[in-house]
Design a protein around this motif. Structure first.
Motif, PDB file in Angstrom:
ATOM      1  N   ARG A   1     -14.534 -54.153  -2.625  1.00  0.00           N
ATOM      2  CA  ARG A   1     -13.719 -53.703  -3.756  1.00  0.00           C
ATOM      3  C   ARG A   1     -13.270 -54.888  -4.619  1.00  0.00           C
ATOM      4  NH1 ARG A   1     -11.202 -50.368   0.602  1.00  0.00           N
ATOM      5  NH2 ARG A   1     -12.456 -48.475   0.572  1.00  0.00           N
ATOM      6  N   LEU A   2     -12.967 -56.001  -3.973  1.00  0.00           N
ATOM      7  CA  LEU A   2     -12.586 -57.205  -4.711  1.00  0.00           C
ATOM      8  C   LEU A   2     -13.731 -57.678  -5.593  1.00  0.00           C
ATOM      9  CD1 LEU A   2     -10.703 -59.629  -5.312  1.00  0.00           C
ATOM     10  CD2 LEU A   2     -11.650 -60.710  -3.260  1.00  0.00           C
ATOM     11  N   SER A   3     -14.944 -57.718  -5.050  1.00  0.00           N
ATOM     12  CA  SER A   3     -16.084 -58.191  -5.847  1.00  0.00           C
ATOM     13  C   SER A   3     -16.359 -57.249  -7.012  1.00  0.00           C
ATOM     14  CB  SER A   3     -17.326 -58.369  -4.977  1.00  0.00           C
ATOM     15  OG  SER A   3     -17.783 -57.144  -4.491  1.00  0.00           O
ATOM     16  N   MET A   4     -16.175 -55.940  -6.815  1.00  0.00           N
ATOM     17  CA  MET A   4     -16.356 -55.019  -7.944  1.00  0.00           C
ATOM     18  C   MET A   4     -15.248 -55.197  -8.977  1.00  0.00           C
ATOM     19  SD  MET A   4     -18.083 -51.521  -6.656  1.00  0.00           S
ATOM     20  CE  MET A   4     -16.972 -51.131  -5.331  1.00  0.00           C
ATOM     21  N   GLY A   5     -14.039 -55.504  -8.540  1.00  0.00           N
ATOM     22  CA  GLY A   5     -12.958 -55.785  -9.485  1.00  0.00           C
ATOM     23  C   GLY A   5     -13.250 -57.030 -10.305  1.00  0.00           C
ATOM     24  N   ILE A   6     -13.772 -58.057  -9.648  1.00  0.00           N
ATOM     25  CA  ILE A   6     -14.154 -59.285 -10.364  1.00  0.00           C
ATOM     26  C   ILE A   6     -15.262 -58.972 -11.370  1.00  0.00           C
ATOM     27  CG2 ILE A   6     -15.262 -61.542 -10.090  1.00  0.00           C
ATOM     28  CD1 ILE A   6     -13.779 -61.717  -7.354  1.00  0.00           C
ATOM     29  N   GLY A   7     -16.233 -58.167 -10.938  1.00  0.00           N
ATOM     30  CA  GLY A   7     -17.307 -57.778 -11.839  1.00  0.00           C
ATOM     31  C   GLY A   7     -16.797 -57.004 -13.041  1.00  0.00           C
ATOM     32  N   MET A   8     -15.812 -56.129 -12.802  1.00  0.00           N
ATOM     33  CA  MET A   8     -15.257 -55.350 -13.902  1.00  0.00           C
ATOM     34  C   MET A   8     -14.539 -56.264 -14.897  1.00  0.00           C
ATOM     35  SD  MET A   8     -15.222 -52.207 -14.954  1.00  0.00           S
ATOM     36  CE  MET A   8     -15.373 -51.087 -13.590  1.00  0.00           C
ATOM     37  N   VAL A   9     -13.801 -57.251 -14.397  1.00  0.00           N
ATOM     38  CA  VAL A   9     -13.137 -58.201 -15.292  1.00  0.00           C
ATOM     39  C   VAL A   9     -14.181 -58.955 -16.125  1.00  0.00           C
ATOM     40  CG1 VAL A   9     -11.784 -60.346 -15.382  1.00  0.00           C
ATOM     41  CG2 VAL A   9     -11.048 -58.473 -13.897  1.00  0.00           C
ATOM     42  N   ALA A  10     -15.245 -59.402 -15.479  1.00  0.00           N
ATOM     43  CA  ALA A  10     -16.297 -60.135 -16.193  1.00  0.00           C
ATOM     44  C   ALA A  10     -16.940 -59.251 -17.265  1.00  0.00           C
ATOM     45  CB  ALA A  10     -17.355 -60.635 -15.212  1.00  0.00           C
TER      46      ALA A  10
END
Length: 185
Positions: free
Chosen positions: A171-180
């Motif tokens: 979930r953290l990596s998808m959140g980072i991806g969403m920010v990017a």
């Protein structure tokens, strides 16, 4: 999304790997893991597809409305599931963000350049603040408060697909991806 090619390819790899891991989590023995993993796999693969650099592949005009329809359907399903669990509210925000980005790309598929001085659109800014906060909170939750004597769980006690820290990292990596992705809007 638009921007330099190499960070976009890294984002594609991160989101695709996250989606693949979420597919594996769907085989979990824990019902809640299986239920949330399907939606997270859809998000991971959808984000990977949207992050492919425009220089490598420009989707046809019908692809963006299709993305919006798929994620709109996922948002409705998530809204229904949110009655039982507040955890699904985050998934609702994520699917709504994917619908928003799909519609924004459909409205301006070629250039998507902003005029100087116009700033960040309000919805994009709100989503950026939400996902940046989510990333910071999720990252803090991954840091263990204390490691028990002996180094934690005994090996083999919990299947790797059922480990909550891996689901949180997903979930953290998808959140980072969403920010990017939102930063490139």
């Amino acid at each position: 999304m638009h921007g330099p090619a190499w960070p976009a390819w890294l984002l594609v790899a991160l989101c695709a790997a996250t989606g693949a891991y979420c597919l594996l989590r769907m085989r979990s023995g824990v019902e809640e893991q299986r239920r949330s993993a399907g939606g997270e796999a859809l998000m991971g693969f959808g984000m990977a597809a949207m992050a492919v650099p425009a220089a490598a592949f420009t989707p046809p005009g019908w692809a963006w409305p299709l993305y919006a329809a798929v994620f709109g359907t996922a948002a409705l399903r998530t809204l229904w599931a949110a009655r039982d669990s507040p955890h699904h509210l985050h998934h609702l925000v994520g699917t709504a963000a994917m619908v928003y980005m799909s519609l924004a790309m459909a409205a301006s598929p070629a250039a998507h350049d902003h005029a100087h001085g116009t700033g960040v659109p309000l919805v994009t800014g709100v989503l950026l603040v939400y996902f940046a906060g989510y990333v910071l909170l999720s990252g803090a939750r991954l840091v263990p408060a204390a490691v028990p004597a002996g180094g934690g769980r005994p090996p083999g006690a919990v299947r790797w697909g059922d480990r909550p820290e891996l689901a949180r990292a997903c979930r953290l990596s998808m959140g980072i991806g969403m920010v990017a992705m939102l930063l490139t809007m």
